[in-house]
Design an enzyme around this catalytic site. Structure first.
Site, PDB file in Angstrom:
ATOM      1  N   ILE A  23       0.833  -1.200   0.000  1.00 42.90           N
ATOM      2  CA  ILE A  23       0.000   0.000   0.000  1.00 42.90           C
ATOM      3  C   ILE A  23       0.868   1.251   0.000  1.00 42.90           C
ATOM      4  CG2 ILE A  23      -1.779   1.281   1.237  1.00 42.90           C
ATOM      5  CD1 ILE A  23      -2.767  -1.317  -0.056  1.00 42.90           C
ATOM      6  N   ARG A  68      -2.654  -9.835   9.555  1.00 42.38           N
ATOM      7  CA  ARG A  68      -3.494  -8.890   8.837  1.00 42.38           C
ATOM      8  C   ARG A  68      -3.876  -7.750   9.774  1.00 42.38           C
ATOM      9  NH1 ARG A  68      -5.151 -14.349   8.539  1.00 42.38           N
ATOM     10  NH2 ARG A  68      -5.579 -15.195   6.473  1.00 42.38           N
ATOM     11  N   HIS A  81      -8.211 -11.137  -6.075  1.00 38.17           N
ATOM     12  CA  HIS A  81      -9.517 -11.731  -5.813  1.00 38.17           C
ATOM     13  C   HIS A  81     -10.588 -11.282  -6.810  1.00 38.17           C
ATOM     14  CE1 HIS A  81      -8.456 -13.490  -1.908  1.00 38.17           C
ATOM     15  NE2 HIS A  81      -7.694 -12.434  -1.740  1.00 38.17           N
ATOM     16  N   SER A  84      -5.005  -6.887  -3.743  1.00 34.94           N
ATOM     17  CA  SER A  84      -5.824  -6.730  -4.949  1.00 34.94           C
ATOM     18  C   SER A  84      -6.235  -5.275  -5.172  1.00 34.94           C
ATOM     19  CB  SER A  84      -7.085  -7.592  -4.844  1.00 34.94           C
ATOM     20  OG  SER A  84      -6.778  -8.938  -4.569  1.00 34.94           O
TER      21      SER A  84
END
Length: 564
Positions: free
Chosen positions: A95, A399, A132, A430
């Site tokens: 990110i 996560r 995904h 994704s």
């Protein structure tokens, strides 16, 4: 009943003295409980009320000690002291690097700091690389919004940045309730804008996946647009392209604190000195809550969720699946994970997992036999003969989950010169291209400067992949440079020159593991048992370091040969 009364009703159901307070539609929880599971349960129950924008869960757990944040304490300098910049990105995961690459389109002085010695060392290298389809996401979430925005960006990005992007397709299989699964998928496909789907009965499914040996499988649903990338390869590509377009990345740089005045961050204090940014972007993963606290903008909580993945030997690849597979049961509907599956990686390995369970520790990368066996046993529902003998390595990651189970992409709530890209869990990889673009646009708006660089170059020269070349191409390269003819990693067929090339690319390489992430030297069956010493030797010689100063993970102080 008022919102605050509903919260107090939940708190009073636990045998502790727990309190709450409201501020600008955020609910803050305090008190002490006996177990971490109780703390989680309280936060989750209050988040499910959907009465508040976010839950800040500051409830303490009796006897629980959270370790100090890990960073390289051998690094302590004034390298960045007094540095002024337009934008400071905190966090070098996919990110943060996607954001930095998009910022480099603009006429900004942008820098990124990362506490580790390389990018992509946390969640961005500890996931399955799956792009995904989005069938299992809830509508009206930022997860779905950014996935739909990013879906069409990946093919062109792969061409521009020279990373591998393979449409493997993803198959959802089921043992029972075929009609229910079909109806659910058709409904979700329409609401989530998922296209290019095939539905197979038992006989048809056997034709596309002949190696599955479970006679109970009733059929499968194929999402043709699902794809695979290497997550660390993508992160490195974003980072290198940002650097070549003028952005700066500082590794081994740990943010210790911030000075905030009048709702503005004035100073960011690091182990390399004090930085003076106009705007800060919080892309710190599981540590994004810590950054928000430093910025006096603590309006959300992160509770880490751990997962383990297993990598199988390439030799077993042809014995199993042709697509990414997941075996679903009705009991999975409320699970906190997509359930894990069998993943066909871009490197030709088979990956199993991940599982998911809560942990209070942000950097718990340990692996446990129980997790490994549970993942294996779950996949036996597809392949009965799969077993421990097939595994060459395994790894865990955490996560960054909010109690609302959604992303946070927004300007600070109280501190105005910060943007949070927080709570990024699956499908964060994704969504990363879209998040990067949106955060860069928001940055331009907040800085009131939308000027673009006239010489921005979206392209990155891809590294040479010697093993994938034809015999003629290999022969030509070896004649031009004999180092291509010296194979260092026999498992993955990686040449000496590929390792040398990786060392001299735009992003610094400071460890043998960093070489592994760039070239795959050491990722084969022997896991570096044979090539490791040779990789160390090449790295030391190219960087003019003493051999004893080169580490696997890059956590040693830099000491060149002359200083000994």
């Amino acid at each position: 009943m008022s919102k605050i009364n509903k919260v107090n009703s939940i708190l009073s159901s636990f045998p502790y003295t727990l309190t709450c307070k409201e501020r600008d539609n955020i609910i803050f929880l305090t008190g002490e409980v006996n177990t971490y599971e109780e703390k989680l349960a309280i936060g989750e129950k209050i988040a499910k009320l959907k009465a508040y924008e976010h839950v800040v869960n500051d409830i303490a757990v009796k006897g629980l000690t959270i370790p100090e944040t890990r960073y390289n304490k051998n690094v302590d300098s004034k390298e960045l002291d007094g540095l002024h910049c337009d934008v400071l990105v905190i966090g070098g995961g996919v990110i943060g690097c996607a954001i930095l690459r998009e910022l480099s389109r603009y006429n900004f002085h942008s820098i990124l700091v990362e506490k580790e010695n390389d990018v992509a060392l946390h969640a961005s290298s500890r996931n399955d690389g799956n792009i995904h389809p989005g069938i299992d996401l809830h509508s009206n979430t930022l997860k779905l919004k950014y996935l739909n925005m990013a879906r069409d960006m990946w093919p062109s990005l792969a061409k521009e940045l020279g990373f591998r992007y393979v449409k493997t397709g993803q198959v959802l299989t089921f043992e029972d309730h075929k009609l229910i699964f079909n109806l659910f998928v058709r409904f979700k496909a329409k609401t989530n804008h998922v296209n290019n789907i095939n539905y197979y009965n038992q006989e048809q499914f056997k034709q596309i996946e002949p190696n599955i040996d479970n006679p109970k499988i009733q059929g499968g649903i194929l999402f043709n647009d699902a794809a695979q990338v290497s997550p660390y390869e993508v992160t490195i590509a974003f980072a290198e392209n940002a650097i070549t377009n003028g952005a700066k990345i500082y590794l081994d740089t740990f943010v210790k604190e911030m000075k905030v005045e009048n709702n503005q961050i004035k100073e960011v204090i690091t182990n390399k000195g004090t930085i003076y940014p106009k705007l800060v972007i919080n892309a710190a993963g599981t540590f994004s809550e810590d950054v928000a606290k430093m910025a006096d903008d603590h309006f959300f909580s992160i509770h880490p969720r751990k997962g383990t993945d297993l990598i199988l030997d390439k030799k077993v690849f042809t014995k199993y699946a042709k697509h990414t597979l997941g075996l679903k049961h009705l009991s999975d509907a409320r699970a906190k994970t997509k359930g894990g599956g069998t993943i066909v990686t871009v490197d030709g390995n088979f990956l199993l997992g991940p599982d998911a369970y809560e942990t209070p520790f942000k950097e718990d990368f340990s692996t446990e036999k129980k997790s490994i066996m549970e993942i294996l046993n779950r996949q036996k529902g597809l392949f009965k003969n799969i077993g421990p003998k097939d595994i060459i390595t395994y790894f865990s990651g955490t996560r960054a989950c909010t109690y609302e189970e959604d992303f946070i992409i927004q300007q600070g709530k109280w501190t105005k010169n910060i943007i949070h890209a927080a709570g990024i869990q699956s499908p964060g990889l994704s969504c990363s291209p879209a998040i990067g673009r949106e955060v860069a646009k928001l940055t331009a708006t907040l800085l009131n400067d939308t000027r673009l660089q006239s010489n921005f170059n979206p392209r990155r020269e891809a590294p040479i992949d010697f093993a994938s070349l034809t015999l003629e191409e290999k022969d030509k390269l070896i004649k031009e440079n004999p180092n291509y003819g010296e194979i260092i990693c026999r498992c993955e067929k990686i040449s000496k020159q590929e390792i040398i090339n990786a060392i001299h690319r735009p992003l610094p390489v400071n460890s043998t593991d960093a070489i592994k992430r760039r070239t795959r030297a050491g990722m084969g069956r022997c896991q570096g048992g044979f090539c490791g010493p040779q990789v160390l030797k090449i790295l030391a010689e190219e960087k003019k370091l003493d051999y004893s100063n080169v580490s696997k993970k890059g956590n040693k102080p830099v000491l060149d040969r002359k200083s000994k």
